[in-house]
Scaffold this active site. Structure first.
Site, PDB file in Angstrom:
ATOM      1  CE  LYS A  36      76.758  -6.511  38.524  1.00  0.00           C
ATOM      2  NZ  LYS A  36      75.828  -5.422  38.232  1.00  0.00           N
ATOM      3  CG  ASP A  64      75.325  -3.313  41.054  1.00  0.00           C
ATOM      4  OD1 ASP A  64      75.635  -2.406  41.848  1.00  0.00           O
ATOM      5  OD2 ASP A  64      75.732  -3.369  39.878  1.00  0.00           O
ATOM      6  CE  LYS A  66      76.700   0.830  40.084  1.00  0.00           C
ATOM      7  NZ  LYS A  66      76.200  -0.422  39.488  1.00  0.00           N
ATOM      8  CG  ASP A  69      67.638   8.678  50.000  1.00  0.00           C
ATOM      9  OD1 ASP A  69      67.520   9.784  50.572  1.00  0.00           O
ATOM     10  OD2 ASP A  69      66.728   8.172  49.320  1.00  0.00           O
ATOM     11  CB  THR A 120      83.547   2.778  34.304  1.00  0.00           C
ATOM     12  OG1 THR A 120      82.343   2.045  34.302  1.00  0.00           O
ATOM     13  CG2 THR A 120      84.569   2.093  35.171  1.00  0.00           C
ATOM     14  NE  ARG A 217      77.905  -6.286  28.004  1.00  0.00           N
ATOM     15  CZ  ARG A 217      78.075  -4.977  27.823  1.00  0.00           C
ATOM     16  NH1 ARG A 217      77.480  -4.380  26.818  1.00  0.00           N
ATOM     17  NH2 ARG A 217      78.818  -4.276  28.656  1.00  0.00           N
TER      18      ARG A 217
HETATM   19  O1  C5P Z   1      80.747  -7.955  31.413  1.00  0.00           O
HETATM   20  P1  C5P Z   1      79.671  -6.934  31.171  1.00  0.00           P
HETATM   21  O2  C5P Z   1      80.185  -5.639  30.593  1.00  0.00           O
HETATM   22  O3  C5P Z   1      78.490  -7.480  30.411  1.00  0.00           O
HETATM   23  O4  C5P Z   1      79.145  -6.592  32.647  1.00  0.00           O
HETATM   24  C1  C5P Z   1      78.225  -5.597  32.828  1.00  0.00           C
HETATM   25  C2  C5P Z   1      77.889  -5.553  34.283  1.00  0.00           C
HETATM   26  O5  C5P Z   1      78.936  -4.912  35.025  1.00  0.00           O
HETATM   27  C3  C5P Z   1      76.619  -4.771  34.538  1.00  0.00           C
HETATM   28  O6  C5P Z   1      75.834  -5.489  35.463  1.00  0.00           O
HETATM   29  C4  C5P Z   1      77.098  -3.468  35.099  1.00  0.00           C
HETATM   30  O7  C5P Z   1      76.183  -2.931  36.016  1.00  0.00           O
HETATM   31  C5  C5P Z   1      78.387  -3.863  35.795  1.00  0.00           C
HETATM   32  N1  C5P Z   1      79.305  -2.746  35.996  1.00  0.00           N
HETATM   33  C6  C5P Z   1      80.010  -2.142  34.987  1.00  0.00           C
HETATM   34  N2  C5P Z   1      80.884  -1.130  35.222  1.00  0.00           N
HETATM   35  C7  C5P Z   1      81.040  -0.678  36.451  1.00  0.00           C
HETATM   36  C8  C5P Z   1      80.325  -1.249  37.503  1.00  0.00           C
HETATM   37  C9  C5P Z   1      79.478  -2.286  37.237  1.00  0.00           C
HETATM   38  O8  C5P Z   1      79.860  -2.511  33.842  1.00  0.00           O
HETATM   39  N3  C5P Z   1      81.899   0.287  36.659  1.00  0.00           N
END
Ligand code: C5P
Length: 246
Positions: A36, A64, A66, A69, A120, A217
């Site tokens: 991603k 990603d 998002k 527009d 979220t 992470r």
């Molecule tokens: O697993 P981790 O928390 O590190 O993942 C973070 C990734 O998930 C980021 O790239 C973030 O943009 C994406 N993400 C998120 N919550 C969402 C949608 C996407 O954390 N609701």
């Protein structure tokens, strides 16, 4: 071809430098189904970063961005994205069905559109402050389902949703409408001060019906990211084929 554990994993290249992004693409190429690319890397590097990942890896690409527009602008932007050879792109569902339809049209069947239902970090307070009626303030999941339906009706490939919504989304819109779930935390990783509040394990997410899990992470910060990804693959496969573990 049958889907294997690795095909469920989306690894976000959330890096400020292309050098780091390259290192992780190299490390995880055989361990994840999709990379991603988010705003940080895309703004810094531009479309060449998509080319770079495509040249280095056989994994799919999820951009990603998002988008949100006026419909005409989204249509034109999507046309450019489709020409980059990206598999999936995110578009907000909070504007209109027409905008989502134009996004799908712009994707030309080459790039699938994933609707972003509700971020979220938008809790009930944020929903209220945005002017929504009480039904949605009291139950933001109603808003998620309303927007998921809009995405479905507009021809989107699927939506991004939390593990808590996967089952209802699959039940309402069917198998082929993708449920892409972030906020994934394997039971064996506990991040200090984690900013993901409503987390799901990889095994639970795929059991509930997630088609793709975004996991950053826990893999990125592991001492051995490739081994961590392998552990996630095992967890997914064990959850999908419990009889293999007897
Ligand atoms: O697993 P981790 O928390 O590190 O993942 C973070 C990734 O998930 C980021 O790239 C973030 O943009 C994406 N993400 C998120 N919550 C969402 C949608 C996407 O954390 N609701």
């Amino acid at each position: 071809m049958q889907k294997t554990g690795k095909d469920y994993i989306v690894f976000p290249l959330d890096f400020a430098s292309v050098k780091e992004a390259k290192e992780y693409v190299k490390l995880l190429d055989a361990k994840v189904g999709m990379f991603k690319i988010g705003l940080e890397l895309f703004i810094d590097q531009g479309p060449s970063v998509v080319q770079m990942v495509k040249e280095m890896s056989g994994a799919k690409i999820f951009l990603d961005l998002k988008l949100h527009d006026i419909s005409a602008t989204v249509l034109r932007a999507m046309g450019r994205i489709a020409n980059l050879g990206v598999d999936l792109v995110t578009v907000h569902c909070s504007s209109s069905k027409n905008m989502l339809e134009k996004a799908v049209q712009g994707g030309q069947g080459k790039t699938g559109v994933l609707g972003v239902t509700l971020l979220t970090d938008n809790d009930a307070e944020a929903v209220k402050a945005s002017g929504f009626k009480d039904e949605f303030v009291g139950n933001p999941q109603h808003l998620v389902m309303l927007r998921a339906k809009m995405a479905y009706d507009a021809g989107c490939k699927g939506v991004v949703c939390s593990g808590q919504e996967v089952q209802e989304i699959k039940k309402s819109f069917g198998k082929s409408f993708l449920a892409v779930t972030p906020g994934i935390r394997p039971a064996w990783t506990l991040l200090e001060n984690d900013d993901q509040k409503r987390v799901t394990t990889p095994g639970k997410a795929v059991t509930l019906g997630s088609d793709l899990i975004v996991i950053g992470r826990p893999i990125r910060n592991a001492d051995d990211p490739a081994a961590a990804a392998q552990k996630v693959i095992k967890e997914i496969e064990a959850a999908l084929n419990p009889s293999d573990n007897i």
